[in-house]
Design a protein around this motif. Structure first.
Motif, PDB file in Angstrom:
ATOM      1  N   LEU A  74      70.064  32.341  49.624  1.00  0.00           N
ATOM      2  CA  LEU A  74      69.346  31.153  49.153  1.00  0.00           C
ATOM      3  C   LEU A  74      69.825  29.889  49.864  1.00  0.00           C
ATOM      4  CD1 LEU A  74      69.239  32.051  45.357  1.00  0.00           C
ATOM      5  CD2 LEU A  74      67.318  32.091  46.966  1.00  0.00           C
ATOM      6  N   ILE A  75      71.103  29.865  50.217  1.00  0.00           N
ATOM      7  CA  ILE A  75      71.613  28.750  51.024  1.00  0.00           C
ATOM      8  C   ILE A  75      71.007  28.813  52.419  1.00  0.00           C
ATOM      9  CG2 ILE A  75      73.680  27.832  52.170  1.00  0.00           C
ATOM     10  CD1 ILE A  75      75.282  28.763  49.681  1.00  0.00           C
ATOM     11  N   HIS A  76      70.964  30.013  52.995  1.00  0.00           N
ATOM     12  CA  HIS A  76      70.456  30.184  54.358  1.00  0.00           C
ATOM     13  C   HIS A  76      69.016  29.703  54.499  1.00  0.00           C
ATOM     14  CE1 HIS A  76      70.200  32.142  58.351  1.00  0.00           C
ATOM     15  NE2 HIS A  76      68.955  32.396  57.995  1.00  0.00           N
ATOM     16  N   LEU A  77      68.194  29.966  53.498  1.00  0.00           N
ATOM     17  CA  LEU A  77      66.772  29.659  53.662  1.00  0.00           C
ATOM     18  C   LEU A  77      66.465  28.165  53.698  1.00  0.00           C
ATOM     19  CD1 LEU A  77      65.110  28.772  50.838  1.00  0.00           C
ATOM     20  CD2 LEU A  77      65.476  31.158  50.302  1.00  0.00           C
ATOM     21  N   HIS A  78      67.451  27.308  53.369  1.00  0.00           N
ATOM     22  CA  HIS A  78      67.166  25.867  53.433  1.00  0.00           C
ATOM     23  C   HIS A  78      66.833  25.438  54.859  1.00  0.00           C
ATOM     24  CE1 HIS A  78      71.252  24.965  55.098  1.00  0.00           C
ATOM     25  NE2 HIS A  78      70.648  23.894  55.556  1.00  0.00           N
ATOM     26  N   ALA A  79      67.351  26.179  55.845  1.00  0.00           N
ATOM     27  CA  ALA A  79      67.100  25.826  57.247  1.00  0.00           C
ATOM     28  C   ALA A  79      65.650  26.055  57.641  1.00  0.00           C
ATOM     29  CB  ALA A  79      68.025  26.632  58.155  1.00  0.00           C
ATOM     30  N   TYR A  80      64.929  26.870  56.869  1.00  0.00           N
ATOM     31  CA  TYR A  80      63.549  27.216  57.218  1.00  0.00           C
ATOM     32  C   TYR A  80      62.532  26.754  56.179  1.00  0.00           C
ATOM     33  CZ  TYR A  80      66.132  30.062  60.492  1.00  0.00           C
ATOM     34  OH  TYR A  80      66.993  30.463  61.478  1.00  0.00           O
ATOM     35  N   ALA A  81      62.949  26.629  54.922  1.00  0.00           N
ATOM     36  CA  ALA A  81      62.016  26.216  53.872  1.00  0.00           C
ATOM     37  C   ALA A  81      62.390  24.882  53.245  1.00  0.00           C
ATOM     38  CB  ALA A  81      61.946  27.291  52.786  1.00  0.00           C
ATOM     39  N   GLY A  82      63.557  24.334  53.619  1.00  0.00           N
ATOM     40  CA  GLY A  82      63.968  23.025  53.114  1.00  0.00           C
ATOM     41  C   GLY A  82      64.952  23.106  51.953  1.00  0.00           C
ATOM     42  N   PHE A  83      65.690  22.025  51.753  1.00  0.00           N
ATOM     43  CA  PHE A  83      66.667  21.953  50.675  1.00  0.00           C
ATOM     44  C   PHE A  83      66.041  22.107  49.291  1.00  0.00           C
ATOM     45  CE2 PHE A  83      69.558  20.088  53.855  1.00  0.00           C
ATOM     46  CZ  PHE A  83      70.740  20.727  53.515  1.00  0.00           C
ATOM     47  N   GLU A 176      68.637  37.380  59.662  1.00  0.00           N
ATOM     48  CA  GLU A 176      67.312  37.420  60.289  1.00  0.00           C
ATOM     49  C   GLU A 176      66.253  37.990  59.346  1.00  0.00           C
ATOM     50  OE1 GLU A 176      66.067  36.058  62.861  1.00  0.00           O
ATOM     51  OE2 GLU A 176      67.966  35.226  63.566  1.00  0.00           O
ATOM     52  N   LEU A 177      66.617  38.945  58.504  1.00  0.00           N
ATOM     53  CA  LEU A 177      65.670  39.442  57.514  1.00  0.00           C
ATOM     54  C   LEU A 177      65.276  38.335  56.538  1.00  0.00           C
ATOM     55  CD1 LEU A 177      67.074  43.008  56.671  1.00  0.00           C
ATOM     56  CD2 LEU A 177      65.034  42.450  58.022  1.00  0.00           C
ATOM     57  N   VAL A 178      66.238  37.539  56.121  1.00  0.00           N
ATOM     58  CA  VAL A 178      65.935  36.386  55.272  1.00  0.00           C
ATOM     59  C   VAL A 178      65.011  35.417  56.018  1.00  0.00           C
ATOM     60  CG1 VAL A 178      66.905  34.343  54.144  1.00  0.00           C
ATOM     61  CG2 VAL A 178      68.062  36.555  53.920  1.00  0.00           C
ATOM     62  N   THR A 179      65.329  35.178  57.277  1.00  0.00           N
ATOM     63  CA  THR A 179      64.565  34.215  58.083  1.00  0.00           C
ATOM     64  C   THR A 179      63.114  34.644  58.260  1.00  0.00           C
ATOM     65  OG1 THR A 179      66.563  33.548  59.271  1.00  0.00           O
ATOM     66  CG2 THR A 179      64.445  33.044  60.298  1.00  0.00           C
ATOM     67  N   ILE A 180      62.885  35.902  58.670  1.00  0.00           N
ATOM     68  CA  ILE A 180      61.498  36.326  58.902  1.00  0.00           C
ATOM     69  C   ILE A 180      60.728  36.408  57.584  1.00  0.00           C
ATOM     70  CG2 ILE A 180      61.994  37.509  61.072  1.00  0.00           C
ATOM     71  CD1 ILE A 180      61.877  40.173  59.563  1.00  0.00           C
ATOM     72  N   SER A 181      61.430  36.680  56.497  1.00  0.00           N
ATOM     73  CA  SER A 181      60.773  36.688  55.194  1.00  0.00           C
ATOM     74  C   SER A 181      60.277  35.296  54.835  1.00  0.00           C
ATOM     75  CB  SER A 181      61.743  37.184  54.113  1.00  0.00           C
ATOM     76  OG  SER A 181      61.131  37.144  52.842  1.00  0.00           O
ATOM     77  N   VAL A 182      61.120  34.300  55.051  1.00  0.00           N
ATOM     78  CA  VAL A 182      60.729  32.909  54.772  1.00  0.00           C
ATOM     79  C   VAL A 182      59.562  32.490  55.658  1.00  0.00           C
ATOM     80  CG1 VAL A 182      61.473  30.500  54.864  1.00  0.00           C
ATOM     81  CG2 VAL A 182      63.019  32.240  53.958  1.00  0.00           C
ATOM     82  N   LEU A 183      59.673  32.743  56.953  1.00  0.00           N
ATOM     83  CA  LEU A 183      58.649  32.291  57.898  1.00  0.00           C
ATOM     84  C   LEU A 183      57.306  32.971  57.649  1.00  0.00           C
ATOM     85  CD1 LEU A 183      60.777  32.173  61.180  1.00  0.00           C
ATOM     86  CD2 LEU A 183      60.104  30.252  59.723  1.00  0.00           C
ATOM     87  N   ALA A 184      57.333  34.271  57.379  1.00  0.00           N
ATOM     88  CA  ALA A 184      56.089  34.986  57.101  1.00  0.00           C
ATOM     89  C   ALA A 184      55.471  34.524  55.780  1.00  0.00           C
ATOM     90  CB  ALA A 184      56.343  36.491  57.061  1.00  0.00           C
ATOM     91  N   SER A 185      56.302  34.163  54.826  1.00  0.00           N
ATOM     92  CA  SER A 185      55.809  33.776  53.499  1.00  0.00           C
ATOM     93  C   SER A 185      55.214  32.378  53.477  1.00  0.00           C
ATOM     94  CB  SER A 185      56.943  33.876  52.466  1.00  0.00           C
ATOM     95  OG  SER A 185      57.403  35.211  52.361  1.00  0.00           O
ATOM     96  N   ILE A 186      55.819  31.444  54.202  1.00  0.00           N
ATOM     97  CA  ILE A 186      55.265  30.083  54.213  1.00  0.00           C
ATOM     98  C   ILE A 186      54.066  29.997  55.151  1.00  0.00           C
ATOM     99  CG2 ILE A 186      57.471  29.029  53.585  1.00  0.00           C
ATOM    100  CD1 ILE A 186      57.834  28.137  56.452  1.00  0.00           C
TER     101      ILE A 186
END
Length: 239
Positions: A74-83, A176-186
Motif C-alpha cells: 500500500l505504501i508502494h502504490l503511492h508512486a503510481y496512484a498517489g498519496f 512489479e506485480l503491485v505496479t502493473i496491478s495499479v496501472l492496469a486498474s486505473i
C-alpha cells in the motif's frame, strides 16, 4: 452487446498470449496465493474501492501475507496512484487488522525493511536498480520527458527506484506485480504499463502468470480494463 464484444476481444487476446506461451521456453508456474492477493489488494486500493479492498485485505491476510508486507504494498502504490489512495488503503488496513484482532485472529506482523548502508548517492542507486529491472543500460543523454523536465527524472531515480525498490520487504517481482496491478486498474497509462510488463518478463514472470494477472484484473475491474491490459501484454510478449 458492447460487453459481449469486449469479452470476445479479451478471449482473442488471451488466445494470442497462450500461443506465444506455448512457443516459449519459460518455466510455467502459477502465481502464488500471496501474489494473487497482492494484485487484488493493489487493484482495489488504486481505484479507491474501499469496501472491496477491505474484503481483499481479509483474504490476503488469510492467504498468509504478513501485515508488514500488505502495508508495504500500500505504501508502494503511492508512486503510481498517489498519496490519497495509499493513505486511504493504509487506513482501511488499520480497520481490518483491528477487527481481526478483536475476533481473536493473530496475523503475523512480519519483518521490517533492512537498513541500508552505502556511500553511493540515491540517484546512482536508483539508476543501478532501474538497469537491473529492465536489463537495459541507462543512457546518460536524456530525451523526452527526462530532457523536458529533468526534475521528474531525478525524482524517479531517487524516490521510486532508490527509496522504494531498495526496501526489501517486497522483492522486485512483487513490487512489479503491485505496479502493473495499479496501472492496469486505473487505466489510460498504456506506455507505463507496457514498460512495467516488460520488466515483469525480464524478472522472470511467465506468460501463464501474466495471463492470471489479466484474469484478476478482469474480475476486479471488469472487461474493459482487462481488454486494455491484454492489448499491451500481447505487444510485450510478441516483442
Amino acid at each position: 452487446m458492447v460487453n459481449n464484444l469486449l469479452s470476445v476481444l479479451v478471449l482473442c487476446f488471451c488466445l494470442t498470449i497462450q500461443t506465444t506461451n506455448a512457443q516459449s521456453k519459460e518455466n510455467h508456474t502459477a502465481l502464488t496465493k500471496e501474489h494473487e492477493a497482492l494484485i487484488r489488494i493493489s487493484s482495489q486500493a488504486a481505484v479507491g474501492e474501499l469496501d472491496k479492498l477491505r474484503d481483499e485485505l481479509h483474504r490476503g491476510l488469510d492467504a498468509g501475507l504478513t501485515i508488514n508486507k500488505v502495508k508495504e504494498s500500500l505504501i508502494h502504490l503511492h508512486a503510481y496512484a498517489g498519496f490519497p489512495r495509499s493513505i486511504r488503503g493504509l487506513q482501511t488496513l488499520i480497520t481490518v487488522v483491528d477487527e481481526r484482532q478483536k475476533n481473536g485472529i493473530k496475523d503475523e506482523v512480519g519483518s521490517d525493511a533492512s537498513s541500508i548502508s552505502t556511500e553511493k548517492t540515491k540517484y546512482d542507486r536508483g539508476k543501478a536498480i532501474l538497469q537491473q529491472l529492465t536489463g537495459v543500460k541507462e543512457n546518460d543523454v536524456k530525451t523526452g520527458y527526462a530532457a523536458f523536465a529533468p526534475t521528474i527524472e531525478i525524482f524517479l531515480k531517487e524516490h521510486l527506484f532508490a527509496d522504494l525498490f531498495e526496501r526489501d520487504l517486497l522483492n522486485y517481482s512483487e513490487r512489479e506485480l503491485v505496479t502493473i496491478s495499479v496501472l492496469a486498474s486505473i487505466g489510460k497509462v498504456e506506455p507505463m504499463l507496457k514498460s512495467h510488463l516488460s520488466i515483469c518478463v525480464n524478472l522472470g514472470c511467465s506468460s501463464e502468470q501474466l495471463q492470471q494477472f489479466l484474469q484478476i484484473i478482469k474480475d476486479a475491474q471488469g472487461v474493459e480494463r482487462a481488454t486494455d491490459a491484454a492489448k499491451v501484454l500481447t505487444e510485450v510478449l510478441n516483442k
